[in-house]
Design an enzyme around this catalytic site. Structure first.
Site, mmCIF file in Angstrom:
data_model
loop_
_atom_site.group_PDB
_atom_site.id
_atom_site.type_symbol
_atom_site.label_atom_id
_atom_site.label_comp_id
_atom_site.label_asym_id
_atom_site.label_seq_id
_atom_site.Cartn_x
_atom_site.Cartn_y
_atom_site.Cartn_z
ATOM 1 N N GLU A 135 -4.782 17.495 -11.371
ATOM 2 C CA GLU A 135 -4.024 16.402 -11.998
ATOM 3 C C GLU A 135 -3.575 15.417 -10.924
ATOM 4 O O GLU A 135 -3.623 15.735 -9.728
ATOM 5 C CB GLU A 135 -2.810 16.979 -12.732
ATOM 6 C CG GLU A 135 -1.779 17.549 -11.792
ATOM 7 C CD GLU A 135 -0.924 18.662 -12.396
ATOM 8 O OE1 GLU A 135 -1.417 19.426 -13.232
ATOM 9 O OE2 GLU A 135 0.238 18.749 -11.977
ATOM 10 N N ASP A 139 3.381 9.352 -7.240
ATOM 11 C CA ASP A 139 4.079 8.928 -6.029
ATOM 12 C C ASP A 139 5.424 8.305 -6.403
ATOM 13 O O ASP A 139 5.563 7.098 -6.545
ATOM 14 C CB ASP A 139 3.203 7.905 -5.284
ATOM 15 C CG ASP A 139 3.687 7.696 -3.869
ATOM 16 O OD1 ASP A 139 4.572 8.439 -3.428
ATOM 17 O OD2 ASP A 139 3.169 6.773 -3.210
ATOM 18 N N CYS A 441 9.595 -32.068 2.943
ATOM 19 C CA CYS A 441 10.247 -33.366 2.733
ATOM 20 C C CYS A 441 11.305 -33.685 3.779
ATOM 21 O O CYS A 441 11.856 -34.782 3.794
ATOM 22 C CB CYS A 441 10.841 -33.453 1.330
ATOM 23 S SG CYS A 441 12.348 -32.479 1.147
HETATM 24 S S1 IVH Z 1 3.526 20.585 -8.124
HETATM 25 C C1 IVH Z 1 5.748 24.206 -6.261
HETATM 26 N N1 IVH Z 1 2.344 18.532 -9.172
HETATM 27 O O1 IVH Z 1 4.495 15.964 -4.512
HETATM 28 C C2 IVH Z 1 4.949 22.957 -6.256
HETATM 29 N N2 IVH Z 1 3.870 18.142 -7.390
HETATM 30 O O2 IVH Z 1 4.167 16.246 -1.652
HETATM 31 C C3 IVH Z 1 5.477 21.974 -7.199
HETATM 32 N N3 IVH Z 1 4.183 15.769 -6.850
HETATM 33 O O3 IVH Z 1 7.328 17.942 -3.981
HETATM 34 C C4 IVH Z 1 4.852 20.670 -7.049
HETATM 35 N N4 IVH Z 1 2.797 14.981 -8.370
HETATM 36 O O4 IVH Z 1 7.446 16.073 -5.790
HETATM 37 C C5 IVH Z 1 3.205 18.953 -8.236
HETATM 38 N N5 IVH Z 1 1.243 16.790 -10.253
HETATM 39 C C6 IVH Z 1 2.107 17.212 -9.327
HETATM 40 C C7 IVH Z 1 2.790 16.327 -8.475
HETATM 41 C C8 IVH Z 1 3.663 16.832 -7.511
HETATM 42 C C9 IVH Z 1 3.655 14.666 -7.402
HETATM 43 C C10 IVH Z 1 5.161 15.745 -5.728
HETATM 44 C C11 IVH Z 1 6.240 16.785 -5.792
HETATM 45 C C12 IVH Z 1 6.107 17.556 -4.511
HETATM 46 C C13 IVH Z 1 5.417 16.569 -3.629
HETATM 47 C C14 IVH Z 1 4.713 17.233 -2.460
#
Ligand code: IVH
Length: 705
Positions: A135, A139, A441
């Site tokens: 998925e 951001d 101007c």
């Molecule tokens: S799963 C235990 N799924 O990316 C793991 N995180 O760089 C839970 N993030 O801290 C995270 N999209 O804030 C997960 N589809 C997604 C995400 C995602 C963005 C963020 C999340 C995480 C950070 C890590």
């Protein structure tokens, strides 16, 4: 979430309740239904972006609910749509402990890294092939929500991963987060879910335009915008920022006593499906499940190419082991789970040298410094100049001529200077000196205390401002005079053939036809577009006038109030502030505009030239019969040109979409329709109509013949 039958039922009830609301005869009997209906329309609008009613109609129902609840305060429920709104300011965000620590993700950057991840995952799990769910990696700013007995109990920021800030009040302002959800249908008593709060690219750009217009500070990028917004102590301001939330992970579940583990909680994709069914925006439509890593790699690479076309920012993909039991078996380090990995997209950053600064004058006299940099490729786009906004920004970023700078481009968002590298200076750098007089101007520049921008106040004589105002008048969202863009405006102005806005309607076309670069056909088209613009609805004219702080929305609000443009002369600053979303600053600016001799003369000239000053159809501005509906045309039409038909859709509040999908409501079929028709036949919800039916819908009174 809602099947066809429920959708139809709720829509029928909507119409009944709208009539009752308009006649002011709604009772407490309708209370629960009214709430359900409002929740349904919130879902249509904020979760699946496919509204079925006009904004004004939603407001009518919302106000009716508020009225009943005010009369019967005992009957208010915490998950009533009215209960998102919070008055007053938040003092402090209390610290709260997450039920399960919020970990980070391990990163990968290419196919090899993913192959490596898969190898380790197979080793750890003891399986020869693993099922993955892939998925987008959103951001924004991460959040954690707890629902207990179907009610939203708490929303928190990530904080240090163990404790975060309780931002429940702000989370309640995000309309795609349900205040209650039927988790009990899955035998769930309490659940903790994780997600990301985002600001869409469009909202981000609109927000920054408004900030700039108001002389206030811009937000750096959509990610900072989301994170910053969640920490604002004024929930009303949070609500105004139109944040969105994607929920993508279930971190903790307590089932009702004696309940068996529901099927949905056995796989990650099952949890996403469950969240989607319960009305959350989970990545249900974007996610894919694959066996083995090869298809995962392909999907990640494919998605990267789509990145610029998404309405929000993503910075990669997340690959998760799909079976939750195997996730448990694999466990986690103190930093990240071993069952998931982020696939990071290529950074859209580059370094370059700042070689010069040009000071541009905008339509309202604002002076914008634009940095010239040595051309650099940033994620496939060559950037050679870049706005550095204002004097404060130059100071904050510590920019000097000759500096090495880091440039970032995020999605559709305009490139930004992230920072300079003072440590790389060699002594040849020079400070950027802001001019004291207008570069066009020569008028002395001024700056008010509450603004970050310097302005040239010589608005009626400064050539740059005159030209920019004409360009704005012609622009797509204003009078939409096609074929008369900025290059042509500049050229005709320089040649002395166009001096001001009314001059658009008295252009010497015979002379223009003889000019180099103007073909007979393009001049004829331009002439026709200018003539047609005289009939543009009043709200477009109001917007086109370029009154400070009056954007498209305010123009619609104003146009809906009046029958003729001159009525606005009679509005006091107080009268104006009584209108929706108009604050003192905007009201003051409108008042000033309509009490300025030169502006009134401009209006008289435009009226004499035959522009539409009357409001012929008040409700068209904020929503006609097509509000919330999408259309697509295929084949040859006979009564209308394609462009006319499309304009009719937009005038009536509808939208044109580019292709046949489940998001399309009407396919209008002309002669010799091709593949679009075939595709539409396969999608149950797309209505297929012919040209006459379309005309009938657009204007029932005049469609005949
Ligand atoms: S799963 C235990 N799924 O990316 C793991 N995180 O760089 C839970 N993030 O801290 C995270 N999209 O804030 C997960 N589809 C997604 C995400 C995602 C963005 C963020 C999340 C995480 C950070 C890590």
């Amino acid at each position: 979430m809602y099947n066809n039958e429920q959708t139809q039922h709720l829509q029928e009830e909507t119409i009944v309740l709208l009539q009752q609301a308009q006649h002011g005869n709604m009772t407490t009997n309708s209370l629960e239904l009214l709430r359900d209906i409002l929740r349904f329309h919130e879902y249509r609008y904020y979760v699946i972006s496919n509204p079925l009613i006009a904004d004004g109609e939603y407001d009518t129902l919302y106000k009716a609910l508020e009225k009943i609840e005010q009369e019967y305060p005992d009957m208010v429920t915490p998950d009533s749509p009215t209960q998102r709104v919070a008055r007053g300011l938040i003092k402090d965000f209390p610290k709260v402990q997450h039920l399960v620590p919020m970990l980070s993700l391990d990163n990968s950057y290419n196919a090899e890294d993913l192959l490596d991840f898969d190898r380790k995952a197979r080793e750890l799990s003891g399986l020869s092939e693993i099922e993955y769910c892939v998925e987008p990696k959103f951001d924004g700013a991460s959040i954690s929500l707890i629902y207990e007995n179907d009610m939203l109990l708490r929303g928190a920021t990530r904080g240090d991963g163990v404790t975060g800030d309780d931002i429940t009040i702000n989370i309640r302002q995000i309309r795609s987060v349900p205040l209650s959800a039927r988790f009990s249908g899955y035998h769930i008593q309490q659940i903790e879910i994780r997600g990301e709060v985002l600001m869409s690219k469009d909202n981000f750009a609109a927000y920054n335009d408004m900030q700039e217009e108001m002389g206030l500070e811009r937000l750096a990028n959509p990610r900072n915008a989301a994170a910053g917004s969640l920490r604002i102590k004024d929930p009303k301001e949070v609500s105004r920022r139109n944040l969105e939330a994607f929920l993508y992970n279930v971190s903790d579940v307590t089932l009702q006593t004696g309940a068996e583990q529901p099927e949905s909680l056995k796989t990650h994709s099952g949890t996403l499906q469950m969240l989607w069914e319960l009305g959350f925006r989970s990545p249900q439509q974007e996610k894919r499940v694959f066996r083995g890593i090869q298809d995962v790699i392909r999907y990640c690479e494919e998605f990267e190419m789509q990145r610029d076309h998404l309405p929000y920012e993503i910075d990669g993909m997340v690959v998760k082991v799909n079976q939750l039991e195997i996730q448990d078996r694999m466990g986690m380090t103190s930093h990240h789970p071993r069952w998931a990995i982020a696939f990071k997209f290529k950074a859209r950053q580059g370094t370059s040298r700042l070689t010069g600064v040009e000071f541009q004058v905008g339509r309202t006299g604002a002076i914008t410094p634009v940095a010239k940099i040595e051309p650099v490729n940033v994620g496939g786009v060559t950037v050679g100049s870049i706005s550095i906004h204002n004097e404060d920004y130059i100071r904050e970023k510590n920019l000097q001529l000759g500096d090495t700078v880091l440039i970032e481009r995020s999605g559709d968002v305009i490139p930004q200077v992230v920072k300079s590298f003072p440590e790389l200076r060699n002594g040849t750098e020079r400070p950027i000196i802001f001019p004291v007089t207008c570069p066009v101007c020569g008028h002395l520049l001024v700056k008010t205390e509450d603004e970050a921008v310097w302005r040239c106040n010589n608005s009626n004589n400064c050539e740059a401002q005159i030209v920019e105002r004409i360009i704005h008048f012609n622009s797509k969202d204003a009078m939409d005079i096609r074929g008369f863009g900025d290059a042509i405006v500049r050229k005709l102005y320089t040649l002395g053939l166009l001096k001001d806005i009314p001059g658009i309607y008295t252009l010497p076309f015979d002379t223009i036809k003889g000019l180099e670069g103007f073909g007979t056909r393009s001049v004829a088209n331009m002439q026709a577009a200018i003539e047609a613009s005289k009939k543009q609805p009043l709200y477009r004219l109001l917007y086109a006038l370029g009154i400070r702080f009056v954007g498209e929305n305010t123009s619609k609000v104003l146009a809906n109030r009046i029958s003729n443009l001159y009525e606005l002369k009679g509005y006091s600053v107080e009268n104006l502030q009584e209108l929706e979303d108009i604050g003192p600053k905007v009201a003051g600016s409108i008042y000033q505009f309509f009490h300025n001799e030169q502006n009134l003369e401009l209006l008289m000239r435009l009226e004499a030239l035959g522009l539409q000053f009357n409001n012929t159809k008040k409700d068209l501005a904020t929503g006609g019969n097509f509000t919330g509906q999408t259309f697509l045309f295929t084949g040859t039409l006979h009564k209308l040109k394609r462009t006319e038909a499309e304009a009719l859709v937009e005038q009536n509040g509808g939208k044109i979409v580019g292709s046949v999908s489940s998001k399309l409501n009407y396919l209008v079929v002309g002669e010799d329709a091709g593949s679009k028709l075939e595709k539409a036949k396969k999608i149950e919800t797309v209505k297929i109509i012919n040209e006459n039916e379309f005309l009938q819908m657009a204007d029932p009174a005049h469609a005949a013949g």
